[in-house]
Design an enzyme around this catalytic site. Structure first.
Site, PDB file in Angstrom:
ATOM      1  N   GLU A  66       1.175  -1.257   0.249  1.00 42.70           N
ATOM      2  CA  GLU A  66       0.305   0.173  -0.362  1.00 42.70           C
ATOM      3  C   GLU A  66       1.099   1.338   0.436  1.00 42.70           C
ATOM      4  O   GLU A  66       1.956   1.129   0.230  1.00 42.70           O
ATOM      5  CB  GLU A  66      -0.620  -0.030   1.556  1.00 42.70           C
ATOM      6  CG  GLU A  66      -2.208   0.458   1.008  1.00 42.70           C
ATOM      7  CD  GLU A  66      -3.386  -0.315   2.022  1.00 42.70           C
ATOM      8  OE1 GLU A  66      -4.613   0.416   1.977  1.00 42.70           O
ATOM      9  OE2 GLU A  66      -3.287  -0.804   2.662  1.00 42.70           O
ATOM     10  N   GLY A  67       0.278   1.972  -0.304  1.00 40.07           N
ATOM     11  CA  GLY A  67       1.013   3.654  -0.475  1.00 40.07           C
ATOM     12  C   GLY A  67       0.832   4.178  -0.884  1.00 40.07           C
ATOM     13  O   GLY A  67      -0.918   4.745  -1.248  1.00 40.07           O
ATOM     14  N   TYR A  72      -0.238   6.395  -3.901  1.00 39.70           N
ATOM     15  CA  TYR A  72      -0.707   6.547  -5.347  1.00 39.70           C
ATOM     16  C   TYR A  72      -2.004   4.665  -5.005  1.00 39.70           C
ATOM     17  O   TYR A  72      -3.043   5.449  -5.909  1.00 39.70           O
ATOM     18  CB  TYR A  72       0.284   5.290  -6.324  1.00 39.70           C
ATOM     19  CG  TYR A  72       0.648   4.068  -6.135  1.00 39.70           C
ATOM     20  CD1 TYR A  72       0.401   2.937  -6.028  1.00 39.70           C
ATOM     21  CD2 TYR A  72       2.160   3.853  -4.983  1.00 39.70           C
ATOM     22  CE1 TYR A  72       1.067   1.801  -5.459  1.00 39.70           C
ATOM     23  CE2 TYR A  72       2.434   3.072  -4.353  1.00 39.70           C
ATOM     24  CZ  TYR A  72       1.675   1.899  -4.733  1.00 39.70           C
ATOM     25  OH  TYR A  72       2.185   0.217  -4.639  1.00 39.70           O
ATOM     26  N   GLY A  73      -2.059   3.963  -4.097  1.00 42.53           N
ATOM     27  CA  GLY A  73      -2.570   3.335  -4.093  1.00 42.53           C
ATOM     28  C   GLY A  73      -2.445   2.151  -3.614  1.00 42.53           C
ATOM     29  O   GLY A  73      -1.310   1.792  -2.423  1.00 42.53           O
ATOM     30  N   VAL A 109      -1.030  -2.487  -3.918  1.00 38.07           N
ATOM     31  CA  VAL A 109      -1.124  -3.684  -5.048  1.00 38.07           C
ATOM     32  C   VAL A 109      -1.524  -4.660  -4.815  1.00 38.07           C
ATOM     33  O   VAL A 109      -0.947  -5.148  -3.207  1.00 38.07           O
ATOM     34  CB  VAL A 109       0.788  -3.217  -5.412  1.00 38.07           C
ATOM     35  CG1 VAL A 109       1.037  -4.868  -5.550  1.00 38.07           C
ATOM     36  CG2 VAL A 109       1.555  -2.320  -5.509  1.00 38.07           C
ATOM     37  N   LYS A 155      -1.881  -3.423 -10.027  1.00 40.34           N
ATOM     38  CA  LYS A 155      -1.549  -2.310  -8.936  1.00 40.34           C
ATOM     39  C   LYS A 155      -2.915  -1.159  -8.950  1.00 40.34           C
ATOM     40  O   LYS A 155      -3.199  -1.268 -10.426  1.00 40.34           O
ATOM     41  CB  LYS A 155       0.136  -1.220  -9.777  1.00 40.34           C
ATOM     42  CG  LYS A 155       0.281  -0.391  -9.188  1.00 40.34           C
ATOM     43  CD  LYS A 155       1.071  -0.424 -10.206  1.00 40.34           C
ATOM     44  CE  LYS A 155       2.687   1.360  -9.161  1.00 40.34           C
ATOM     45  NZ  LYS A 155       2.865   1.464 -10.356  1.00 40.34           N
ATOM     46  N   ASP A 172      13.915   6.724 -11.264  1.00 43.02           N
ATOM     47  CA  ASP A 172      13.728   6.605 -10.537  1.00 43.02           C
ATOM     48  C   ASP A 172      13.849   5.082  -9.758  1.00 43.02           C
ATOM     49  O   ASP A 172      12.581   3.664  -9.333  1.00 43.02           O
ATOM     50  CB  ASP A 172      12.455   6.486 -10.414  1.00 43.02           C
ATOM     51  CG  ASP A 172      11.859   6.507  -8.711  1.00 43.02           C
ATOM     52  OD1 ASP A 172      12.314   6.813  -7.756  1.00 43.02           O
ATOM     53  OD2 ASP A 172      10.989   6.249  -8.134  1.00 43.02           O
TER      54      ASP A 172
END
Lengths: 329, 288
Positions: free
Chosen positions: A48-49, A51-52, A54, A69, A163
């Site tokens: 979880e992050g 952005y949303g 996985v 994702k 990145d």
């Protein structure tokens, strides 16, 4: 303002219907029928992050494990986020054994973007933290060669990753196979192009970006690969080890404060360099990266070169003496 | 009828006569493996970013030549208003052409083309620029219709699906960028490139030029500009480029270059911008 209720929307919906029926569209899109529903069965949340999330999923057709994702579209006023557009479109044309495969793309209620990828067991960050990092030199060498192969391929297709960090390097445990992932910051590059400086994770960020240069190229990825290399050997981020107030000071402590002789153009790039930090003599890579054979240390020093114009390329790295004694290539 | 006229102020800014540069600097020596490899990759890639083969015929039969011209001019106006790169404009044109040619819809209305164009430019900006524009902002510049964000979002999704999310297109501008790196001293480069871009824009607006691949158009535009600005260097440069192409590509370049030269001289003689002739029938747009 024309909106969904306006008269012409009938024609618009007719256009959508025509597109849906259009056999060429489905042929071109490379997506199976029903891809909007993603054809997966969710097993659990893998990560979880910001952005949303996985999800670990099963492909309902093949029974294979896949990763989905799910990205939340926050600012709908800007349409589909640039990050998704870049990641999907670049992965659509990057076909390499060491780059993660994007299987499907879909949308849910115009709010979520779902990207279905092949499943890998864990990332390099987890491997280093949970497994006591790759202690044997052969694994480090194998991983490095695979990372560099993927980066060289991207660069040959004029794509910068921008990145690279251990959590974006995925691992297939049984095959000891490495795959680069997360191309959300990637972009095609052109000579003399201005890019944004607000990118990458700071421990893996090249000094030219930390010095606020917006004119950079493939060398930024090689710096990040160098940081990953050092981390695989010492078990923690190289510039986290050095006691300093910020990443740039850490870099200068390790490699010495640059001068116009060692990095032509630095005074123009950073006019306040002498005010910003003291003049450090280099501590040297060998002080921190102790368990690395001489040829490996030499390659690392060529990757972690302050002057981007003198930094080794991915293509040249693959031909470096460090990899000559390896029979798995 | 005013709204049927091509507004081409953007081209008339550059002078029509090419002054001589007495001592042009040496052109970059291209003969290296790395360049030839990159060039070959681009030539190979461009094939997969072309519209369908019957596209020009399709535009004609659906009276889309002129509306297409209008939306491309809208892209160019947006370029100067929002300070976006020419690379982004050429990407948007590529998305538009590919979408229209794949879609093959038979009852086009102008609002459809405008909606598709907004989506094309929005996607191109997000793919190629450092910062995106809001879907409201992008509509500020001279459009006949206005669309809500949720409608454009829907259109973006359709566009991406139809294009198979393949956005890293190789355009005529990509070839110009690649072939002109380190070409001239910086003070001459900008002027040189702006002339080349003028030709690329004219080519994009010209239905005859749609027959040629982006590489052919890009090389021809460079050749024409070199002929006008640095005639002595032109032959050496073209000889080298020709040496790495096959016969059919060479023939196409000669044909395209001839066409471009004719149109450039026409434009210079008339002292106004070249604009493709309007088709016999055009879509009349009623303003709401």
């Amino acid at each position: 303002m024309w909106n969904e209720e306006s008269d012409w929307i009938g024609s618009f919906d007719a256009l959508l219907a025509r597109l849906a029926e259009c056999s060429m569209c489905s042929r071109r899109s490379g997506e199976r029928p029903g891809a909007a529903q993603m054809d997966v069965k969710i097993l659990d949340v893998a990560a979880e992050g910001g952005y949303g999330r996985v999800f670990r999923c099963l492909d309902v057709h093949t029974g294979a494990l896949v990763a989905m994702k799910q990205i939340t579209m926050v600012r709908l006023s800007q349409g589909i986020p640039a990050q998704i557009i870049r990641e999907v479109s670049l992965l659509r044309e990057l076909h390499h054994a060491n780059i993660v495969k994007l299987l499907r793309v879909g949308f849910t209620e115009n709010r979520y973007v779902n990207l279905v990828f092949e499943h890998l067991d864990y990332d390099l960050h987890q491997f280093i933290v949970n497994r006591g990092y790759p202690k044997d030199a052969t694994t480090v060498k194998s991983f490095m060669f695979q990372i560099l192969s993927a980066v060289a391929y991207c660069h040959s297709r004029k794509v910068l990753h921008r990145d690279l960090k251990p959590s974006n390097v995925l691992i297939n445990h049984s095959k000891r196979l490495i795959k680069l992932a997360d191309f959300g910051l990637a972009r095609e590059f052109a000579d003399d192009f201005l890019y944004t400086e607000k990118l990458g994770t700071s421990w893996y960020r090249a000094p030219e970006i930390l010095c606020h240069s917006r004119q950079y190229s493939t060398q930024v990825d090689l710096w990040s690969v160098g940081c990953i290399f050092a981390e695989m050997v010492i078990g923690q981020p190289l510039f986290q080890v050095i006691n300093c107030r910020d990443e740039l000071e850490g870099i200068f402590k390790l490699l010495g404060t640059p001068t116009e002789e060692t990095w032509p153009g630095i005074t123009k790039l950073m006019p306040n360099l002498h005010i910003y930090c003291s003049k450090f003599d280099p501590l040297g890579l060998e002080t921190f990266v102790t368990d690395l054979e001489p040829s490996g240390l030499n390659l690392l020093s060529m990757m972690l070169c302050l002057d981007p114009s003198k930094r080794i390329s991915a293509e040249a790295s693959l031909k470096h003496a460090y990899f000559t004694d390896v029979n798995w290539i | 009828m005013d709204n049927l006229l091509c507004d081409e102020v953007w081209l008339s800014k550059s002078s029509n006569t090419f002054e001589e540069v007495s001592d042009p600097v040496a052109l970059k020596s291209y003969e290296n493996e790395e360049f030839e490899e990159a060039f070959a990759v681009c030539l190979e890639k461009e094939v997969s970013f072309l519209p369908e083969s019957d596209y020009t015929k399709y535009l004609h039969s659906n009276n889309l030549i002129f509306p297409r011209c209008r939306v491309i001019q809208w892209f160019i106006k947006c370029r100067s208003r929002f300070n976006i790169s020419f690379g982004t404009v050429f990407l948007a044109v590529n998305y538009l052409d590919r979408f229209v040619s794949i879609c093959q819809c038979h009852d086009w209305e102008y609002w459809m083309l405008e909606l598709i164009s907004i989506a094309c430019l929005s996607i191109a900006i997000k793919f190629n620029e450092m910062s995106a524009l809001s879907l409201h902002e992008i509509q500020v510049e001279n459009l006949d219709y206005s669309f809500q964000s949720n409608v454009i979002l829907k259109m973006e999704l359709i566009l991406l699906k139809v294009l198979g999310w393949r956005l890293n297109s190789v355009t005529s501008f990509s070839f110009v960028e690649m072939l002109s790196v380190g070409f001239l001293e910086p003070h001459l480069h900008e002027k040189f490139i702006s002339r080349v871009i003028d030709l690329l824009i004219q080519a994009t607006l010209d239905q005859k030029m749609l027959e040629f691949r982006p590489s052919i158009v890009g090389i021809s535009a460079l050749w024409c500009t070199l002929d006008q600005l640095f005639p002595p260097k032109s032959d050496t440069y073209i000889a080298y480029i020709m040496s790495i192409l096959n016969q059919s590509q060479k023939d196409d370049i000669i044909k395209c270059h001839k066409l471009m030269e004719t149109q450039t001289s026409m434009r210079c003689e008339n002292h106004h911008c070249y604009c493709p002739l309007s088709p016999t029938t055009v879509l009349y747009i009623e303003h709401a």
